[in-house]
Design a protein around this motif. Structure first.
Motif, PDB file in Angstrom:
ATOM      1  N   LEU A 522      -5.354  16.718  94.709  1.00  0.00           N
ATOM      2  CA  LEU A 522      -3.899  16.721  94.577  1.00  0.00           C
ATOM      3  C   LEU A 522      -3.202  17.443  95.722  1.00  0.00           C
ATOM      4  CD1 LEU A 522      -3.509  17.394  90.744  1.00  0.00           C
ATOM      5  CD2 LEU A 522      -3.459  15.198  91.948  1.00  0.00           C
ATOM      6  N   GLY A 523      -3.960  18.151  96.560  1.00  0.00           N
ATOM      7  CA  GLY A 523      -3.369  18.831  97.701  1.00  0.00           C
ATOM      8  C   GLY A 523      -2.606  20.078  97.289  1.00  0.00           C
ATOM      9  N   GLY A 524      -1.778  20.576  98.187  1.00  0.00           N
ATOM     10  CA  GLY A 524      -1.004  21.774  97.899  1.00  0.00           C
ATOM     11  C   GLY A 524      -0.490  22.414  99.171  1.00  0.00           C
ATOM     12  N   ARG A 525      -0.007  23.635  99.004  1.00  0.00           N
ATOM     13  CA  ARG A 525       0.614  24.354 100.108  1.00  0.00           C
ATOM     14  C   ARG A 525       0.062  25.781 100.151  1.00  0.00           C
ATOM     15  NH1 ARG A 525       5.647  23.154 102.365  1.00  0.00           N
ATOM     16  NH2 ARG A 525       6.217  21.961 100.508  1.00  0.00           N
ATOM     17  N   LEU A 526      -0.243  26.249 101.362  1.00  0.00           N
ATOM     18  CA  LEU A 526      -0.763  27.594 101.583  1.00  0.00           C
ATOM     19  C   LEU A 526       0.202  28.314 102.518  1.00  0.00           C
ATOM     20  CD1 LEU A 526      -3.273  29.129 100.620  1.00  0.00           C
ATOM     21  CD2 LEU A 526      -4.422  28.457 102.733  1.00  0.00           C
ATOM     22  N   VAL A 527       0.617  29.521 102.135  1.00  0.00           N
ATOM     23  CA  VAL A 527       1.627  30.264 102.884  1.00  0.00           C
ATOM     24  C   VAL A 527       1.118  31.680 103.139  1.00  0.00           C
ATOM     25  CG1 VAL A 527       3.977  31.162 102.874  1.00  0.00           C
ATOM     26  CG2 VAL A 527       3.513  28.927 101.877  1.00  0.00           C
ATOM     27  N   VAL A 528       1.270  32.153 104.367  1.00  0.00           N
ATOM     28  CA  VAL A 528       1.069  33.571 104.647  1.00  0.00           C
ATOM     29  C   VAL A 528       2.425  34.243 104.441  1.00  0.00           C
ATOM     30  CG1 VAL A 528       0.362  35.295 106.325  1.00  0.00           C
ATOM     31  CG2 VAL A 528      -0.736  33.064 106.313  1.00  0.00           C
ATOM     32  N   PRO A 529       2.561  35.046 103.401  1.00  0.00           N
ATOM     33  CA  PRO A 529       3.895  35.515 102.984  1.00  0.00           C
ATOM     34  C   PRO A 529       4.672  36.196 104.109  1.00  0.00           C
ATOM     35  CG  PRO A 529       2.266  36.053 101.318  1.00  0.00           C
ATOM     36  CD  PRO A 529       1.502  35.561 102.501  1.00  0.00           C
ATOM     37  N   ASN A 530       5.946  35.853 104.161  1.00  0.00           N
ATOM     38  CA  ASN A 530       6.919  36.513 105.031  1.00  0.00           C
ATOM     39  C   ASN A 530       6.584  36.401 106.511  1.00  0.00           C
ATOM     40  OD1 ASN A 530       8.403  37.416 102.779  1.00  0.00           O
ATOM     41  ND2 ASN A 530       7.038  39.180 102.571  1.00  0.00           N
ATOM     42  N   THR A 531       5.853  35.357 106.893  1.00  0.00           N
ATOM     43  CA  THR A 531       5.490  35.179 108.305  1.00  0.00           C
ATOM     44  C   THR A 531       5.991  33.874 108.882  1.00  0.00           C
ATOM     45  OG1 THR A 531       3.368  34.127 107.766  1.00  0.00           O
ATOM     46  CG2 THR A 531       3.403  36.545 107.967  1.00  0.00           C
ATOM     47  N   GLY A 532       6.425  32.936 108.036  1.00  0.00           N
ATOM     48  CA  GLY A 532       6.835  31.630 108.529  1.00  0.00           C
ATOM     49  C   GLY A 532       5.678  30.700 108.810  1.00  0.00           C
ATOM     50  N   VAL A 533       4.454  31.127 108.543  1.00  0.00           N
ATOM     51  CA  VAL A 533       3.261  30.308 108.785  1.00  0.00           C
ATOM     52  C   VAL A 533       2.852  29.665 107.464  1.00  0.00           C
ATOM     53  CG1 VAL A 533       0.862  30.308 109.512  1.00  0.00           C
ATOM     54  CG2 VAL A 533       2.518  31.766 110.678  1.00  0.00           C
ATOM     55  N   HIS A 539      -1.360  15.087  99.370  1.00  0.00           N
ATOM     56  CA  HIS A 539      -2.055  14.474  98.251  1.00  0.00           C
ATOM     57  C   HIS A 539      -3.014  13.422  98.785  1.00  0.00           C
ATOM     58  CE1 HIS A 539      -2.707  11.700  94.888  1.00  0.00           C
ATOM     59  NE2 HIS A 539      -2.368  12.692  94.068  1.00  0.00           N
ATOM     60  N   GLY A 540      -4.275  13.506  98.364  1.00  0.00           N
ATOM     61  CA  GLY A 540      -5.274  12.542  98.797  1.00  0.00           C
ATOM     62  C   GLY A 540      -5.995  12.895 100.068  1.00  0.00           C
ATOM     63  N   ALA A 541      -5.639  13.997 100.719  1.00  0.00           N
ATOM     64  CA  ALA A 541      -6.338  14.379 101.951  1.00  0.00           C
ATOM     65  C   ALA A 541      -7.758  14.826 101.663  1.00  0.00           C
ATOM     66  CB  ALA A 541      -5.566  15.484 102.674  1.00  0.00           C
ATOM     67  N   ILE A 542      -7.987  15.389 100.466  1.00  0.00           N
ATOM     68  CA  ILE A 542      -9.319  15.828 100.047  1.00  0.00           C
ATOM     69  C   ILE A 542      -9.867  14.794  99.055  1.00  0.00           C
ATOM     70  CG2 ILE A 542     -10.616  17.670  98.907  1.00  0.00           C
ATOM     71  CD1 ILE A 542      -8.445  19.608  99.842  1.00  0.00           C
ATOM     72  N   PRO A 543     -11.109  14.349  99.205  1.00  0.00           N
ATOM     73  CA  PRO A 543     -11.669  13.341  98.284  1.00  0.00           C
ATOM     74  C   PRO A 543     -11.627  13.824  96.836  1.00  0.00           C
ATOM     75  CG  PRO A 543     -13.073  13.632 100.210  1.00  0.00           C
ATOM     76  CD  PRO A 543     -12.052  14.721 100.262  1.00  0.00           C
TER      77      PRO A 543
END
Length: 924
Positions: A522-533, A539-543
């Motif tokens: 299902l995918g998702g989002r990864l954030v390094v807090p307060n850094t803008g990165v 979705h679908g990028a991972i089998p």
């Protein structure tokens, strides 16, 4: 003979012409163009062979025969008759002629076979007007600049020839390659020299007269240039704080001929501290030694209470004393001791033995009392020695013991430890010794410690902790202690404090901000807090039925990327991984940058670190490629990639107008001296991660943000940065001498990334009753942008207003998995892709979708994807992770012309012409 009445058609031959060879007349001399000077007539001549007769025609009319002067001769070689004719033309004749062309004359010669005509010779009245059409103008030019003096001579016939004079001497351009006088009468000096200064005159002349132009004064000036700085002078104070200076002169070169004087300061002063000399002093005498065979005993003392330091005087007096130990009984009858009776020797030995034992007991007692008093004096600092081995080895953690209630030496002693984050710190340490205070301040400000675990007790760092949705590993910050060593590290004995600070300052290891989470299909989002990165896994990028643990990290402090030439690092070095994983559709990596986006001033590249540790260029942002895609927004770059690794943005300034955006922030805190207040001004890249690093360092030092940070546009034009403190209340505060203004070299600011630039100012209040501080901080680039920060604060922590650090609350959700990570509902996304991926005769396909979302470049990259619309929407998700601006997407779809009803009314049969009207209930 022809009639000379002016009838051009009456050109009959004479009735009687002598026999002659059958040739036409040949002109041996034809009339030349002539100029009438003043009132003097001119003579036209004509000579032909064989010629029976020659007459002149002027302006189509025959000249009367009486006005001709003829001469005949015989050519000896051919025997043919040669005739030469002359006529005079007066000024009056020329002035009376009013034809469409100039006055002209032509001669006609006859032979028995016919006539021959000569060329037309024009006759003009020569003149030269007095006034120049353009006089040369004086100029002031810098040395090695180009000089162009224009000259348009007066009107004249014939046209005037131009000659240039310098100081009344003719200029010969053939002798000086630097001078050119051939270009349309202008004088051109390609590279001005000091010797080219002078008065220049344009001379115009023809056969009538000469004319002089107005003189033009040319001044070649030299702008002044600074010499190299002298070495810093010695500190003017032999003991304590003073100043030292260095100077430079405006002699490299010196300004000449009105050139500008050097800009900037000719003298720089900085504060300095000289270690005060300490004179040595004797310690107490030791106990007397055992009586020697020579009937003497000794005692000694050392110059160590204290020892002489920093050039202090050595102790005066003797370090050793001896005296007779038998009160004169050693010598009997002037005989040495070995001749005395044995019982006397045994008596003396017993005395020496008991004396030594007594001295030993006394020394042990004195040592015990000294240790007890020393430990009591050290406990007042709130710091105890736990493990002195930490001074010579690696460090695990650093814990300050809780001080006794009411201990005023430790600020913020009431703070409770926060055990949820791997960082501890209980506030700034106040050390009584001024040398210790300086060591702590200098070390923490200018040599931030790296890779050391410290706990910071604040809600700001708690926000970086682990949430229910993702695992966040907060690695060490600047100013933290190293880990990786299992030995415990305790508090520091005050006596070894200087050695401890020195050891910590030498530590240089890397620290990271890192976020880790497990993602699936299902995918998702990864954030390094307060850094803008951030990292967006589509979705679908991972089998399916596979989960990957993916991490996102920022390398802090010194990056392994060393830009070449004029290149500069524009943002953080970001690593996503594991590097051996590959995805089926591109993921979106967002990296903040500090460049003011303008393709005319910047050439921005994306670089990747190889497994061997070298950096290679992936692409230029403006490059057309199908391997990856870069979309440069004003403050961040969104990159579509298929492989994980370590990436960084590097900028090459193309012109001096390239702007690097700097964030200016001011922090303040009380110093250990209760009357002093420290202001720390930071100039850092305008990226959230650079600001977070500064905030973390200030947390460790007890600093407080005093004013909302401002943006400074710093140009790559080699001009320095100036930081100054202004408008300090004169009767309440004062600033240390020679520190109100500091100038930072351009190279240190331009190439300082990612380490922030820090300038510290120390203010002193006159009385403890002063609790309010009001002043201005001016940060400006010489001949560039300027920002002024108005400081209005209370130096008491309980009265100070808190200024928010970060605008986004992404620290609460460092990782999001599944549909909640995306702004566009998955069902809507599918319908958009199904519609725009299909080619349309009206052009309403994914290319139109890209154009409406301001994606106009490198469209060939999307064409290679299995679903171009899906990749475009992934890029939209990366750009709008904070605002979730679904309105803009809905408006884009409406402009394409595919909206007729609510999204909720869409059915599967309407997929060919669906409706993407905006709905506030479902988000799109």
């Amino acid at each position: 003979f022809p009639s000379l009445s002016g009838n051009e058609n009456s050109e009959a031959l004479p009735e009687s012409i002598p026999s002659a060879p059958g040739t036409l007349p040949h002109f041996m001399e034809e009339p030349d163009d002539a100029y009438i000077i003043k009132s003097n007539p001119i003579v036209l001549r004509c000579k032909a062979m064989p010629a029976m007769q020659i007459f002149f025609k002027c302006n189509g009319e025959w000249v009367h025969q009486n006005e001709h002067v003829s001469e005949e001769s015989m050519d000896e070689s051919t025997g043919l008759k040669v005739r030469e004719v002359f006529i005079n033309v007066t000024r009056q004749q020329v002035e009376d002629f009013h034809g469409p062309e100039d006055y002209w004359c032509q001669c006609v010669a006859w032979s028995h076979l016919g006539t021959s005509k000569s060329r037309k010779a024009s006759v003009r009245i020569a003149y030269l007007r007095k006034n120049f059409e353009q006089d040369p103008q004086g100029k002031e030019v810098p040395i090695e600049g180009m000089i162009v003096l224009h000259c348009r001579p007066p009107e004249g016939v014939p046209a005037a020839e131009v000659e240039w004079l310098k100081n009344e001497e003719p200029i010969d351009s053939n002798l000086d390659e630097n001078i050119d006088t051939r270009a349309d009468h202008n004088l051109i000096i390609r590279q001005a020299r000091l010797s080219d200064s002078g008065n220049y005159t344009c001379m115009a002349a023809n056969i009538v007269a000469k004319r002089r132009s107005m003189s033009a004064t040319v001044v070649v000036y030299v702008n002044g240039g600074w010499s190299s700085w002298t070495e810093w002078s010695n500190c003017n104070a032999r003991c304590g704080r003073g100043w030292q200076k260095r100077s430079r002169t405006c002699t490299n070169p010196a300004p000449l001929n009105g050139g500008a004087f050097c800009e900037g300061m000719s003298v720089q002063k900085i504060t300095c501290t000289s270690l005060c000399p300490v004179d040595g002093n004797w310690e107490v005498w030791s106990e007397w030694s055992v009586c020697s065979p020579e009937c003497e005993h000794l005692r000694v003392r050392e110059c160590i209470a204290p020892p002489p330091r920093n050039g202090g005087k050595f102790c005066e007096g003797l370090s050793q004393e001896s005296e007779n130990c038998t009160e004169g009984l050693c010598i009997q009858d002037k005989k040495p001791l070995h001749e005395i009776k044995s019982q006397n020797i045994e008596t003396a030995s017993d005395i020496a033995l008991y004396s030594g034992l007594g001295a030993a007991v006394l020394a042990v007692a004195v040592l015990a009392v000294g240790v007890t008093l020393y430990r009591r004096s050290q406990s007042e600092y709130g710091v105890d020695v736990i493990d002195s081995s930490a001074l010579t080895g690696g460090f695990q953690t650093f814990n300050f013991k809780t001080v006794r209630q009411g201990n005023s030496l430790l600020l913020n002693s009431s703070m409770q430890p926060d055990l949820t984050v791997s960082r501890t710190y209980s506030g700034p340490i106040c050390l009584q010794d001024p040398m210790d205070k300086e060591l702590m301040t200098e070390s923490s400000l200018f040599n931030p410690l790296s890779d050391i675990k410290v706990k910071v007790q604040s809600s700001f760092m708690v926000s970086l902790g682990v949430t229910e949705r993702a695992e966040y590993h907060g690695k060490a910050h600047s100013g933290t202690f190293p880990h990786g060593n299992n030995r415990a590290f305790g508090t520091i004995h005050a006596r070894n404090k200087a050695t401890y600070i020195q050891n910590l300052s030498s530590i240089s290891t890397r620290s990271e901000l890192k976020t880790t989470a497990i993602f699936g299909h299902l995918g998702g989002r990864l954030v390094v807090p307060n850094t803008g990165v951030s990292l967006l896994i589509p979705h679908g990028a991972i089998p399916e039925e596979i989960s990957w643990e993916i991490y996102l990290a920022i390398t802090q402090k010194e990056s392994s990327l060393q830009p070449e030439g004029t290149d500069v690092l524009l943002g953080p070095e970001v690593t996503c991984g594991p590097s051996d994983l590959s995805v089926s559709t591109p993921f979106a990596l967002t990296i903040p940058h500090c460049a003011e986006v303008n393709s005319e001033h910047w050439n921005i590249h994306l670089k990747k670190r190889t497994q061997q540790g070298k950096w290679e260029e992936v692409m230029s942002v403006e490059e057309e490629t199908t391997s990856c895609y870069c979309l440069l927004d004003p403050y961040a770059c969104h990159i579509l990639l298929n492989s994980f690794g370590t990436y960084a943005l590097v900028g090459e300034p193309i012109s001096d107008c390239a702007v690097r955006q700097l964030k200016v922030a001011v922090f303040g805190c009380l110093s250990c001296n209760s009357l002093d207040y420290n202001l720390r001004v930071y100039c850092m890249d305008n990226t959230p991660c650079a600001f977070q690093e500064v905030v973390s360092d200030e947390r460790l030092q007890g600093g407080q943000l005093l004013e909302e940070p401002k943006l400074l546009h710093f140009k790559g034009n080699t001009f320095n940065l100036q930081i100054s403190v202004l408008d300090i209340p004169p009767f309440l505060w004062r600033i240390k001498p020679f520190t109100a203004c500091q100038e930072v070299p351009f190279s240190r600011v331009w190439c300082s990334s990612p380490k922030p630039l820090l300038c510290a100012f120390s203010l002193e209040r006159y009385t403890p009753a002063t609790t309010q501080l009001s002043c201005k901080i001016c940060v400006r680039q010489v001949k560039g942008h300027e920002q002024i920060l108005q400081i209005q604060t209370s130096i008491l922590e309980n009265e100070r207003e808190t200024i928010a650090f970060f605008a986004h609350e992404d620290s609460n959700f460092p990782a999001q998995m599944g549909p909640k990570a995306f702004k566009i509902p998955y069902s809507i996304r599918q319908r958009i892709c199904a519609t725009f991926d299909t080619p349309n005769a009206k052009g309403k396909d994914w290319q139109m979708l890209a154009q409406k979302n301001s994606i106009n470049r490198n469209l060939s990259y999307f064409a290679t994807q299995s679903s171009p619309s899906a990749v475009i929407l992934d890029l939209w998700e990366a750009r709008h992770q904070h605002d979730g601006d679904l309105d803009s997407l809905a408006c884009a779809l409406e402009e394409i012309g595919r909206t007729h009803s609510k999204v909720s009314d869409i059915t599967e049969t309407e997929i060919d012409e669906p409706d993407f009207s905006y709905s506030r209930q479902n988000g799109l």
